[in-house]
Design an enzyme around this catalytic site. Structure first.
Site, mmCIF file in Angstrom:
data_model
loop_
_atom_site.group_PDB
_atom_site.id
_atom_site.type_symbol
_atom_site.label_atom_id
_atom_site.label_comp_id
_atom_site.label_asym_id
_atom_site.label_seq_id
_atom_site.Cartn_x
_atom_site.Cartn_y
_atom_site.Cartn_z
ATOM 1 N N THR A 1 0.817 -1.212 0.000
ATOM 2 C CA THR A 1 0.000 0.000 0.000
ATOM 3 C C THR A 1 0.854 1.267 0.000
ATOM 4 O OG1 THR A 1 -1.556 1.298 1.352
ATOM 5 C CG2 THR A 1 -0.101 -0.187 2.529
ATOM 6 N N TYR B 1 -1.907 0.524 9.972
ATOM 7 C CA TYR B 1 -2.140 -0.176 8.707
ATOM 8 C C TYR B 1 -0.894 -0.108 7.831
ATOM 9 C CZ TYR B 1 -3.726 -0.829 3.881
ATOM 10 O OH TYR B 1 -3.841 -1.230 2.573
#
Length: 340
Positions: free
Chosen positions: A127, A152
């Site tokens: 990501t 995250y």
């Protein structure tokens, strides 16, 4: 016979999280290109119906070493595309241990199963959140320092580090694809974003357009952007799936090389621009409600995608915001029909 032909004839690609949003599109892209595919998914956020009948399906967790060993042996797995994980940034801030478990600890178990089982190629769903807040407003390149600002992003970065170290120690190569904002759906409406309560902006907006929500929340209007709302690089999920197929070919053809590459279009749209596009496509006006910023949200994230274009010859087919919205809307309408 080429290396690719030999692989296709003898081996299978395992897709973790293949019943989920991005994973199911990767399965379709692989099948469309003639690869043999197996899927493992615990169906916490995925859907069994999203996996085609021609695909071997295993319900279970990627941390289950015995299950993974059986899949690798039964299906003669030669490569893994790893999508399974948790992805909601604000939730990672409030429940970081869930993210370090699902995204880091379980990825470690999967990588160990791959090495033990002799799987030599691994593609990881990473990501742009690993970059954190960039120091300038320009597109982010792969050499931009990775300084995640939420659990995250950190949980994904730790898995990138594991892959780097494993590739240095074993007969194993990998590609970490750093996604920007994934949106849209299969143009043939074979799959799409189906999770209830999804937080992806375009998904939320098309749900509102179809009356499934009564408004769309705009989280923050005081960012340092042109209209004050967050800017993101939205990539069509089918273009992203195609990037995975190209990455798989590259890993097989050059087994000594690993890669970490951005997946985005190189330009972004603000929250308000996205909502304007949904209004334009649907010829209606979605109610917008202004809220405060969410924890862990940077002002702008756009990709420098030159590396993946040059290295893999990636040529996006759907680099158009209205097309992304149209495909997302088409899938949302199909979901409505499926629920009846």
């Amino acid at each position: 016979m080429t290396q690719i032909d030999s692989f296709k004839a003898a081996q299978t690609v395992l897709v973790t999280g293949g019943a989920g949003y991005i994973g199911s599109h990767a399965v379709l892209a692989l099948l469309d290109s003639g690869w043999k595919v197996a899927v493992v998914d615990n169906l916490v956020t995925g859907f069994r119906w999203a996996v085609p009948d021609a695909v071997a399906f295993y319900e279970g967790d990627i941390a289950d070493g015995d299950l993974l060993a059986r899949i690798i042996a039964e299906q003669n797995i030669g490569a893994i595309l790893h999508f399974a994980g948790s992805i909601v940034v604000p939730e990672s801030v409030s429940d970081p241990l869930k993210y370090y478990s699902n995204n880091t600890v379980k990825s470690r178990a999967l990588i160990e199963a791959a090495v033990t089982g002799g799987v030599k190629h691994f593609i990881f769903s990473s990501t742009a959140a690993t970059y954190g807040t960039p120091e300038n407003d320009g597109p982010i390149s792969e050499t931009t320092p990775q300084r995640p600002i939420n659990p995250y992003g950190t949980s994904k970065l730790m898995t990138e580090w594991m892959l780097r170290d494993v590739a240095a120690a074993h007969d194993f190569n990998y590609c970490a694809l750093r996604y920007f904002n994934v949106a849209g759906a299969d143009p043939r409406t074979r799959s799409g974003q189906s999770t209830a309560g999804a937080t992806h902006l375009i998904k939320v907006a098309v749900e509102a357009a179809l009356g499934k929500r009564d408004h769309v929340a705009v989280f923050g209007t005081d960012f340092d952007t042109a209209d004050g709302t967050g800017v993101r690089d939205y990539i069509h999920v089918s273009d992203l799936a195609d990037a995975h197929v190209l990455a798989l070919r590259a890993l097989i053809e050059a087994p000594q090389k690993s890669h970490f590459l951005n997946c985005g279009y190189g330009h972004g749209y603000s929250v308000l621009e996205v909502l304007d596009a949904v209004d334009r496509v649907t010829n209606m006006k979605i109610e917008r409600r202004i809220s405060g910023r969410r924890a862990g949200d940077p002002a702008s994230l756009t990709a420098d995608n030159r590396a993946i274009r040059e290295r893999f010859g990636w040529m996006p087919a759907f680099d158009d915001l209205d097309s992304i919205v149209i495909h997302a809307l088409g899938w949302e309408r199909k979901l409505t029909q499926m629920d009846r």
